[in-house]
Design a protein around this motif. Sequence first.
Motif, short mmCIF file in Angstrom:
data_model
loop_
_atom_site.label_atom_id
_atom_site.label_comp_id
_atom_site.label_asym_id
_atom_site.label_seq_id
_atom_site.Cartn_x
_atom_site.Cartn_y
_atom_site.Cartn_z
N HIS A 75 -29.37 -7.49 -1.78
CA HIS A 75 -28.66 -8.55 -1.13
C HIS A 75 -27.60 -9.16 -2.27
O HIS A 75 -26.52 -9.34 -1.54
N ALA A 76 -27.95 -9.25 -3.37
CA ALA A 76 -26.91 -9.96 -4.24
C ALA A 76 -25.98 -9.04 -4.44
O ALA A 76 -24.55 -9.39 -4.31
N LEU A 77 -25.96 -7.60 -4.57
CA LEU A 77 -25.05 -6.59 -4.81
C LEU A 77 -24.13 -6.70 -3.53
O LEU A 77 -22.87 -6.29 -3.61
N ARG A 78 -24.99 -6.56 -2.42
CA ARG A 78 -24.13 -6.49 -1.15
C ARG A 78 -23.13 -7.65 -1.06
O ARG A 78 -21.99 -7.65 -0.42
N GLU A 79 -23.39 -9.01 -1.38
CA GLU A 79 -22.74 -10.02 -1.34
C GLU A 79 -21.77 -10.03 -2.46
O GLU A 79 -20.64 -10.39 -1.94
N THR A 80 -22.01 -9.55 -3.71
CA THR A 80 -20.84 -9.15 -4.67
C THR A 80 -19.94 -8.33 -4.13
O THR A 80 -18.73 -8.38 -4.27
N LEU A 81 -20.33 -7.15 -3.52
CA LEU A 81 -19.39 -6.24 -2.75
C LEU A 81 -18.49 -6.86 -1.79
O LEU A 81 -17.38 -6.50 -1.48
N ARG A 82 -18.97 -7.96 -1.06
CA ARG A 82 -18.21 -8.73 -0.12
C ARG A 82 -17.20 -9.43 -0.80
O ARG A 82 -15.98 -9.29 -0.26
N LEU A 83 -17.56 -10.12 -2.02
CA LEU A 83 -16.48 -10.98 -2.65
C LEU A 83 -15.72 -10.30 -3.32
O LEU A 83 -14.33 -10.67 -3.48
N TYR A 84 -15.99 -9.26 -3.95
CA TYR A 84 -15.33 -8.37 -4.86
C TYR A 84 -15.14 -6.92 -4.53
O TYR A 84 -16.05 -6.31 -5.34
N PRO A 85 -14.70 -6.42 -3.43
CA PRO A 85 -14.87 -5.08 -3.18
C PRO A 85 -14.12 -4.29 -4.02
O PRO A 85 -12.96 -4.42 -4.29
N PRO A 86 -14.75 -3.23 -4.42
CA PRO A 86 -13.82 -2.08 -5.39
C PRO A 86 -12.55 -1.54 -4.42
O PRO A 86 -11.72 -1.39 -5.15
N ALA A 87 -13.22 -1.23 -3.15
CA ALA A 87 -12.00 -0.54 -2.28
C ALA A 87 -11.31 -1.98 -1.70
O ALA A 87 -11.35 -2.18 -0.46
N TRP A 88 -10.46 -2.92 -2.57
CA TRP A 88 -9.84 -4.13 -1.92
C TRP A 88 -8.76 -3.70 -1.32
O TRP A 88 -8.59 -4.72 -0.52
N LEU A 89 -8.08 -2.57 -1.34
CA LEU A 89 -6.86 -2.25 -0.76
C LEU A 89 -6.79 -0.87 -0.16
O LEU A 89 -7.18 0.01 -1.00
N LEU A 90 -6.65 -0.65 1.09
CA LEU A 90 -6.71 0.77 1.57
C LEU A 90 -5.55 1.00 2.29
O LEU A 90 -5.07 0.34 3.04
N ASP A 91 -5.09 2.31 1.82
CA ASP A 91 -3.78 2.88 2.31
C ASP A 91 -4.06 3.89 3.47
O ASP A 91 -4.98 4.72 3.35
N ARG A 92 -3.64 3.50 4.63
CA ARG A 92 -3.92 4.46 5.82
C ARG A 92 -2.71 4.83 6.55
O ARG A 92 -1.61 4.10 6.77
N THR A 93 -2.66 6.14 7.34
CA THR A 93 -1.64 6.42 8.00
C THR A 93 -2.01 6.54 9.50
O THR A 93 -3.08 7.20 9.82
N ILE A 94 -0.94 5.66 10.27
CA ILE A 94 -1.42 5.86 11.70
C ILE A 94 -1.42 7.26 12.08
O ILE A 94 -0.62 7.94 12.31
N GLN A 95 -2.67 7.65 12.79
CA GLN A 95 -2.83 9.01 13.52
C GLN A 95 -2.31 8.99 14.98
O GLN A 95 -1.92 10.08 15.53
N SER A 96 -2.44 7.98 15.68
CA SER A 96 -2.04 7.93 17.03
C SER A 96 -1.68 6.71 17.45
O SER A 96 -1.62 5.81 16.79
N PRO A 97 -0.93 6.69 18.54
CA PRO A 97 -0.07 5.21 19.10
C PRO A 97 -1.08 4.02 18.97
O PRO A 97 -2.37 4.24 19.70
N THR A 98 -1.00 3.23 18.30
CA THR A 98 -1.71 2.18 18.17
C THR A 98 -1.13 0.72 18.23
O THR A 98 0.22 0.52 18.06
N PRO A 128 -16.99 -18.19 3.86
CA PRO A 128 -16.74 -16.88 3.09
C PRO A 128 -16.71 -16.99 1.63
O PRO A 128 -16.77 -15.82 0.90
N ASP A 129 -16.25 -18.14 1.10
CA ASP A 129 -16.09 -18.12 -0.32
C ASP A 129 -17.28 -18.40 -1.11
O ASP A 129 -17.42 -18.47 -2.31
N VAL A 130 -18.39 -18.69 -0.40
CA VAL A 130 -19.75 -18.86 -1.18
C VAL A 130 -20.64 -17.58 -1.33
O VAL A 130 -20.49 -16.72 -0.40
N PHE A 131 -21.07 -17.84 -2.69
CA PHE A 131 -21.86 -16.62 -3.09
C PHE A 131 -23.17 -16.89 -2.29
O PHE A 131 -24.26 -17.88 -2.96
N ALA A 132 -23.91 -16.01 -1.32
CA ALA A 132 -24.86 -16.32 -0.69
C ALA A 132 -25.59 -15.19 -0.09
O ALA A 132 -25.30 -14.54 0.93
N PRO A 133 -26.42 -14.40 -1.11
CA PRO A 133 -27.13 -13.19 -0.96
C PRO A 133 -27.83 -13.36 0.36
O PRO A 133 -28.17 -12.13 0.95
#
Length: 212
Positions: A75-98, A128-133
């Motif tokens: 639970h603590a790791l999951r909360e840590t991943l919420r606050l500091y995600p390793p994939a903090w920025l995702l580059d994506r290409t639109i595949q269909s009209p959106t 959202p800024d609170v560490f709450a596992p």
Amino acid sequence: MRADPAADDEALVAVLFSRLFSAQTAPALLTAWLLHLLAGHPREQQRLREEARTVLGPAGTPPTVDPARLVATQHALRETLRLYPPAWLLDRTIQSPTTLGGRDLDPGTEGRVVTYLIHRDPAHHPDPDVFAPARWADPQPDLHRGAYLPFGTGGRYCRGALWVTTIAALTSAALLRRHDFRHTPGTRVCPAFGAHLEPTGLRLDTHCASPG
């Protein structure tokens, strides 16, 4: 036209090096962020320490320990991943009209998903800024599938996610079982937004934890 074998070998080595580097970096950063958060939340740290001592036993980490038994740690790791995600920025290409935010986006349009901000949206994560596992102790059926993306999603979901969380769980439990972590006086931690989300300025004092 024949491919250059040397070029193929170089490409393979580059891929393998990248995978090896990522396999070590991601668990290390996740563990560092967790220890940073626990240093500021001593009661939560003690709770994880008691769990580690119960699951790991007095002799250390058993070779067959199931990380799933480290429930509070997960639970603590999951909360840590919420606050500091390793994939903090995702580059994506639109595949269909959106249509996004009232704007029409054509296929081929490049877009970026800022996971760090999504994870701190109060519409999905109260306080959202609170560490709450404890927020992960119960299932959250109403949580939008796009509101928690520490390792991406879809076809480009990180295949090493389970490896990262498993290594971080076992490492942190082994450390917490014997040691108490506190911030070194004057420490000021700031996230560095680069290829990875790094805790710059993190300094921790380590003390032998009192017997439990």
